[in-house]
Design an enzyme around this catalytic site. Structure first.
Site, PDB file in Angstrom:
ATOM      1  N   ALA A  82       0.850  -1.186   0.000  1.00  0.00           N
ATOM      2  CA  ALA A  82       0.000   0.000   0.000  1.00  0.00           C
ATOM      3  C   ALA A  82       0.880   1.229   0.000  1.00  0.00           C
ATOM      4  CB  ALA A  82      -0.934   0.006   1.211  1.00  0.00           C
ATOM      5  N   GLY A  84       0.870   5.580   0.956  1.00  0.00           N
ATOM      6  CA  GLY A  84       0.207   6.628   1.721  1.00  0.00           C
ATOM      7  C   GLY A  84       1.007   7.907   1.688  1.00  0.00           C
ATOM      8  N   THR A  85       0.650   8.819   2.576  1.00  0.00           N
ATOM      9  CA  THR A  85       1.349  10.101   2.615  1.00  0.00           C
ATOM     10  C   THR A  85       2.786   9.947   3.091  1.00  0.00           C
ATOM     11  OG1 THR A  85       0.466  10.464   4.844  1.00  0.00           O
ATOM     12  CG2 THR A  85      -0.794  11.364   3.004  1.00  0.00           C
ATOM     13  N   TYR A  86       3.057   8.912   3.875  1.00  0.00           N
ATOM     14  CA  TYR A  86       4.404   8.713   4.415  1.00  0.00           C
ATOM     15  C   TYR A  86       5.318   8.035   3.410  1.00  0.00           C
ATOM     16  CZ  TYR A  86       2.216   4.179   5.075  1.00  0.00           C
ATOM     17  OH  TYR A  86       1.540   3.007   4.867  1.00  0.00           O
ATOM     18  N   GLY A  87       4.772   7.241   2.493  1.00  0.00           N
ATOM     19  CA  GLY A  87       5.593   6.479   1.559  1.00  0.00           C
ATOM     20  C   GLY A  87       4.891   5.210   1.140  1.00  0.00           C
ATOM     21  N   LYS A  88       5.634   4.105   1.100  1.00  0.00           N
ATOM     22  CA  LYS A  88       5.090   2.827   0.668  1.00  0.00           C
ATOM     23  C   LYS A  88       5.515   1.719   1.617  1.00  0.00           C
ATOM     24  CE  LYS A  88       4.684   3.630  -4.326  1.00  0.00           C
ATOM     25  NZ  LYS A  88       5.086   3.161  -5.671  1.00  0.00           N
ATOM     26  N   VAL A  89       4.690   0.667   1.632  1.00  0.00           N
ATOM     27  CA  VAL A  89       4.991  -0.534   2.402  1.00  0.00           C
ATOM     28  C   VAL A  89       5.127  -1.692   1.430  1.00  0.00           C
ATOM     29  CG1 VAL A  89       4.213  -2.104   4.208  1.00  0.00           C
ATOM     30  CG2 VAL A  89       3.750   0.334   4.408  1.00  0.00           C
ATOM     31  N   ASP A 286      -4.067   7.511  15.870  1.00  0.00           N
ATOM     32  CA  ASP A 286      -4.447   7.206  14.483  1.00  0.00           C
ATOM     33  C   ASP A 286      -4.988   5.783  14.375  1.00  0.00           C
ATOM     34  OD1 ASP A 286      -4.896   7.775  11.850  1.00  0.00           O
ATOM     35  OD2 ASP A 286      -2.867   7.296  11.182  1.00  0.00           O
TER      36      ASP A 286
END
EC number: 2.7.11.22
Length: 555
Positions: A82, A84-89, A286
């Protein structure tokens, strides 16, 4: 009779009152010391200069870069999970290096054959010699029993005895593949590398610091951290499912309720993890279904501590550090009303929203988020508050005594009066357990002071007075399996990291070597002096070149 004064005087006698034998020994020692310091300055041993390469920054950095293990050298990336705003996993597994031997023994078909070792360099006592003899005897018996001759290692029963079985049966089972989740934080904006490195983000720093300290079976375990090309890679244990995926499975294409036994197990494990965080003075801030992982063996784990923060002995208020926390659908009403300081109760509100979503298979307060304006002013979330009022009713001073103290209290007066519809919503969603409805009311209490905490929620009748006990495996009793997490293999931008890192390491090594050769292997201090001398020469040269022009102007 003991006299402490006399003893003190004897202990501190002057030098001339001490026995001559002691003085002779001191003179001999001083003579030997002087003899050993011949050729030294003022009787001191000369300082030995270390190798200049130790103090040279360039070769040191190049050597460290060559020794550093890349994340792609240790893990094989399968695909990304996935973004997101932080990066990728990414999903990954450990690289298998069959050509190397382990420290404990040689590798046999991908497994390590461990044989007891004895350190021959240590002094051996009688007991240690007996231990070594027993170890050697055990080793000989092991080789004899397995039918192993020197120089040949057998791994099948066929080689041991011809009468056993004609079909090969491996003694050592191949270990199961262990998967990991690699979280890569963003360092590039819109696909273009930033001109100036801004450092590691606050979210990454918090997550690294907290994950290294917190250890609980209901929290995702941090394995290791890589810092590569100014980018942080955090390696976690892999979880095959999350609550968002499970809810989507039961709501598409048609709604099928999640089994009540499974919901009870999920909620108990989730509250146990939240209780551990709060007892260690940590706010998650969160909690949502996408951040609640479920392993393949049915263990619930809380992930993504990017917004988590310790609330004990704070240097600044919670609002000063982060003005917007918690995803909008799971945000507590005190946060919507502009609370400058809040308590762990904000996490329990999020848990209540997750509980309702597990029951109804959709967010209970699904409002539309108002975006930030050009001035980055935090807007008031009118639609989200309205969704809460429509289900829970309009609060008053009796329900929420400190309601008027919040900065955005006037916004509530603009809404019409709503009545409590939570019980109606619960029954329409298919809920039948009265204890589940009671726990939902306690979790979604308007007043954060009266809202139940995680520790007391674990003792609620919903868990203690059930006919079926809470299971540690959320999948226990199911006749079906959930689909595996979808992995995207067509967008592995992390795979470009290996070649770029290798090229940069080689380039930095060449540049550092050339710089060191140009400076003649000078140490740091001598390099600074050389640079200063070059600068002084340049300044004097400029002054000499300016001198004729000045003379012409004078003429």
């Amino acid at each position: 009779m003991y006299n402490g004064k006399d003893r003190a005087q004897n202990s501190y006698q002057p030098m001339y009152q001490r026995p001559m034998q002691v003085q002779g020994q001191q003179q001999a020692q001083s003579f030997v010391g002087k003899k050993n310091t011949i050729g030294s300055v003022h009787g001191k041993a000369p300082m030995l200069m270390a190798n200049n390469d130790v103090f040279t920054i360039g070769p040191y950095r190049a050597r460290k870069d060559r020794m550093r293990v890349s994340v792609l050298e240790k893990y094989e990336v399968i695909g990304y999970i996935a973004a997101g705003t932080y990066g990728k996993v990414y999903k990954a597994k450990r690289q298998i290096n069959s050509g190397t031997n382990s420290a404990n023994g040689s590798s046999l078909n991908g497994t390590n054959a461990k044989i007891p070792q004895f350190d021959s360099t240590q002094p051996k006592s009688s007991s240690s010699m007996d231990m070594q003899a027993n170890t050697n005897a055990l080793r000989r018996n092991l080789l004899k029993d397995e039918g192993v001759t020197p120089g040949r290692i057998r791994t099948t029963r066929e080689d041991v005895s011809p009468h056993y079985n004609s079909q090969k049966q491996t003694l050592i089972k191949k270990p199961l593949t262990v998967f990991y989740a690699i979280k890569k934080f963003k360092t590039e904006k819109d696909g273009v590398e930033q001109l100036h490195y801004t450092g590691i983000s606050q979210s990454a720093c918090r997550e690294m610091a907290l994950c290294r300290e917190l250890h609980n079976k209901h929290l995702t375990t941090l394995v290791e951290i890589f810092l590569e090309r100014k980018c942080v890679h955090m390696v976690y244990e892999y979880a095959e499912h999350d609550l968002l995926q499970i809810i989507h499975f039961h709501s598409h294409p048609e709604k099928r309720m999640i089994p009540p036994r499974m919901v009870r197990s999920i909620m108990w494990q989730l509250l146990d993890g939240v209780s551990y965080l709060h007892q260690n003075w940590v706010l998650h801030r969160d909690l949502k279904p996408a951040n609640i992982m479920v392993t393949i063996d049915g263990c619930v784990k809380i992930g993504d501590l990017g917004l988590a923060r310790k609330f004990h002995n704070m240097l600044q208020t919670l609002y000063t550090g982060d003005k917007v926390v918690v995803t909008i659908w799971y945000r507590a009403p005190e946060l919507l009303l502009g609370a400058r300081h809040y308590t762990p109760a904000v996490d329990l509100w999020s848990v209540g929203c997750i509980f309702a979503e597990l029951i109804g298979l959709q967010p209970i307060f699904k409002g539309e988020e108002a975006k930030l304006d050009s001035k980055k002013t935090v807007p008031f979330q009118v639609n989200q508050l309205q969704r809460i009022l429509e289900v829970l009713g309009t609060p008053d001073q009796k329900i929420w005594p400190y309601l008027e103290k919040y900065p955005e209290y006037d916004q509530i007066t603009k809404f019409p009066k709503y009545r409590d519809n939570l019980a109606t919503w619960y029954h329409s969603a298919g809920g039948r357990d009265k204890h589940a409805l009671s726990l939902l009311y306690h979790l979604l209490n308007y007043d954060p002071i009266k809202r139940i905490d995680a520790f007391n929620a674990l003792e609620h009748k919903y868990f203690t007075e059930s006919d079926i006990p809470v299971s540690e495996n959320v999948f226990e009793g199911l006749t079906y399996k959930y689909p595996a997490r979808r992995i995207h293999t067509n967008d592995n931008d992390i795979m470009n990291l290996g070649s770029r890192t290798k090229n940069n390491t080689q380039a930095s090594g060449i540049t550092a070597g050339a710089a060191a050769n140009a400076l003649g292997g000078l140490g740091v201090n001598r390099r600074i002096l050389a640079a200063a001398a070059a600068a002084a020469a340049a300044v004097s040269g400029n002054n000499a070149s300016d001198e004729p022009s000045r003379k012409k102007n004078r003429r």
